[in-house]
Write an enzyme that holds these catalytic residues in place. Sequence first.
Site, mmCIF file in Angstrom:
data_model
loop_
_atom_site.group_PDB
_atom_site.id
_atom_site.type_symbol
_atom_site.label_atom_id
_atom_site.label_comp_id
_atom_site.label_asym_id
_atom_site.label_seq_id
_atom_site.Cartn_x
_atom_site.Cartn_y
_atom_site.Cartn_z
ATOM 1 C CB SER A 109 54.951 4.652 27.348
ATOM 2 O OG SER A 109 55.141 5.057 26.030
ATOM 3 C CG HIS A 110 53.430 5.588 31.508
ATOM 4 N ND1 HIS A 110 53.464 6.307 30.342
ATOM 5 C CD2 HIS A 110 52.220 5.765 32.048
ATOM 6 C CE1 HIS A 110 52.301 6.928 30.195
ATOM 7 N NE2 HIS A 110 51.531 6.615 31.220
#
Length: 188
Positions: free
Chosen positions: A136-137
């Site tokens: 993800s991030h």
Amino acid sequence: AAGGDRDRDGRGHARANPLAGLVPGRDPVADALGGSLSVGRLFGTDGIRGVANVDLRPPLAHALGRAVAHQLAGPDGALVVGRDTRRSGGMRVAAISAGAASMGTDVRIAGVLPTPALAFLSGGGAFAAGIMVSASHNPADDNGLKVLDSRGFKLDEPAEDALEQLIWRAEELGGPRNGGIGRITDGA
């Protein structure tokens, strides 16, 4: 902390044991999975995460593929695998797919797509499970492995715990002879 966070760094990664190469009697199962991890639990808040090819090596992804195939799909089932654009994603997808196919489970490689799209595919009825390769991030050097059930939902903690036990004994699970090996195909 709950969810195995006690054995994770500030970003939720499994912490590698820096003394693993120097300490006699280290865990041979963990070594076989690509290194000795000092973890109370592999699964954190959102799957298994760590620095690609340091904390998360291909043997761990292979073991996850075998464990998911055994627990969620079975020899006649199918799972779908997707990834983000991180450099290490293709390597993880290959290892997961080989592990699952070695258990007789068919694998459909969905390619690069967002996690919600893989959840949609996983929950669409054609697959017993899905595995998303993404962190993800988190920073680009990181990667993660997120397992989704046949409804497209993240596994609950008891299911993750059962899966983790299978990961540590993945090579004990056996597998079919050549005619029963699962097929790996591109495109969901």
